[in-house]
Design a protein around this motif. Sequence first.
Motif, PDB file in Angstrom:
ATOM      1  N   LYS A   1      -5.995   1.459  -7.498  1.00  0.00           N
ATOM      2  CA  LYS A   1      -6.538   2.573  -6.808  1.00  0.00           C
ATOM      3  C   LYS A   1      -6.412   2.577  -5.368  1.00  0.00           C
ATOM      4  CE  LYS A   1      -5.277   5.075 -10.094  1.00  0.00           C
ATOM      5  NZ  LYS A   1      -4.676   5.007 -11.265  1.00  0.00           N
ATOM      6  N   GLU A   2      -6.808   0.535  -4.878  1.00  0.00           N
ATOM      7  CA  GLU A   2      -6.930   0.511  -3.718  1.00  0.00           C
ATOM      8  C   GLU A   2      -6.266   0.489  -3.006  1.00  0.00           C
ATOM      9  OE1 GLU A   2      -7.683  -2.970  -6.008  1.00  0.00           O
ATOM     10  OE2 GLU A   2      -8.363  -1.447  -5.946  1.00  0.00           O
TER      11      GLU A   2
ATOM     12  N   ILE B   1      -2.243  10.303  -8.462  1.00  0.00           N
ATOM     13  CA  ILE B   1      -2.694   9.348  -7.892  1.00  0.00           C
ATOM     14  C   ILE B   1      -3.752   8.632  -9.150  1.00  0.00           C
ATOM     15  CG2 ILE B   1      -4.628   7.903  -7.093  1.00  0.00           C
ATOM     16  CD1 ILE B   1      -4.250   9.176  -4.345  1.00  0.00           C
TER      17      ILE B   1
ATOM     18  N   SER C   1      -3.916   6.378  -0.947  1.00  0.00           N
ATOM     19  CA  SER C   1      -4.290   7.072  -0.459  1.00  0.00           C
ATOM     20  C   SER C   1      -3.096   8.197   0.051  1.00  0.00           C
ATOM     21  CB  SER C   1      -4.521   6.298   0.952  1.00  0.00           C
ATOM     22  OG  SER C   1      -3.377   5.682   1.787  1.00  0.00           O
ATOM     23  N   TYR C   2      -3.724   9.315   0.369  1.00  0.00           N
ATOM     24  CA  TYR C   2      -2.800  10.257   0.890  1.00  0.00           C
ATOM     25  C   TYR C   2      -2.930  11.149   2.319  1.00  0.00           C
ATOM     26  CZ  TYR C   2      -6.245  13.218  -1.166  1.00  0.00           C
ATOM     27  OH  TYR C   2      -8.079  14.034  -1.144  1.00  0.00           O
TER      28      TYR C   2
ATOM     29  N   GLU D   1      -4.948  18.991  -1.766  1.00  0.00           N
ATOM     30  CA  GLU D   1      -5.895  17.413  -2.309  1.00  0.00           C
ATOM     31  C   GLU D   1      -6.685  17.163  -4.236  1.00  0.00           C
ATOM     32  OE1 GLU D   1      -9.869  18.061   0.120  1.00  0.00           O
ATOM     33  OE2 GLU D   1      -8.647  17.011   1.732  1.00  0.00           O
TER      34      GLU D   1
ATOM     35  N   LYS E   1       1.461   5.311   0.681  1.00  0.00           N
ATOM     36  CA  LYS E   1       0.611   6.537   0.888  1.00  0.00           C
ATOM     37  C   LYS E   1       1.110   8.046   0.750  1.00  0.00           C
ATOM     38  CE  LYS E   1      -2.087   6.703   5.003  1.00  0.00           C
ATOM     39  NZ  LYS E   1      -2.805   7.328   4.632  1.00  0.00           N
TER      40      LYS E   1
ATOM     41  N   LYS F   1       1.003  -1.197   0.217  1.00  0.00           N
ATOM     42  CA  LYS F   1       0.076   0.334  -0.080  1.00  0.00           C
ATOM     43  C   LYS F   1       0.738   1.676  -0.196  1.00  0.00           C
ATOM     44  CE  LYS F   1      -4.082  -2.111   2.579  1.00  0.00           C
ATOM     45  NZ  LYS F   1      -4.820  -2.287   2.649  1.00  0.00           N
TER      46      LYS F   1
ATOM     47  N   ASN G   1      -5.014  13.802  -6.426  1.00  0.00           N
ATOM     48  CA  ASN G   1      -6.149  13.290  -6.429  1.00  0.00           C
ATOM     49  C   ASN G   1      -5.503  13.379  -8.274  1.00  0.00           C
ATOM     50  OD1 ASN G   1      -7.877  11.721  -4.831  1.00  0.00           O
ATOM     51  ND2 ASN G   1      -8.564  14.511  -4.828  1.00  0.00           N
TER      52      ASN G   1
END
Length: 142
Positions: free
Chosen positions: A81-82, A74, A85-86, A67, A36, A34, A71
């Motif tokens: 995509k799952e 990302i 995160s940020y 944000e 971040k 994952k 986005n």
Amino acid sequence: MYQSILVPVDVVEKELTKKVLPHVEYLAKLSHAKVKLFHTLPVASAIVNAYSFGFEEFQDKATVQAEKWLNELINTIDLPKETLSYAIAFGNPRDEILTIADELKPDLIIIGSRRPNISTHLLGSNAAAVVRHAKTAVLVIR
């Protein structure tokens, strides 16, 4: 190998972020990690002093812009995509990176670093501070 990767990024340093992302993608794909992304918005004393003149409004606008950029970033990353995160924080980048690293306990931090100049020699770079003080592995990309 890695379950969690923390990637500090800077809205201003878009070219540096472009250099970091292939490494993030490669290592995250290998380990199914994952990722971040983390961006720190600066808090200048002048802004803090202007609190009564709409600091909260400034903070909200800055957060919305960050944000939006995160986005968009990302959406360019070739990972599920799952797994992405940020997070955003206000403060000194090196302090905030180390704080979130202590909270998240990632297996790896991947951070970009510019070529040193006189100010980094005098003040030190964020990447150097993270390397010195992080409690986990750090990969520095130039």
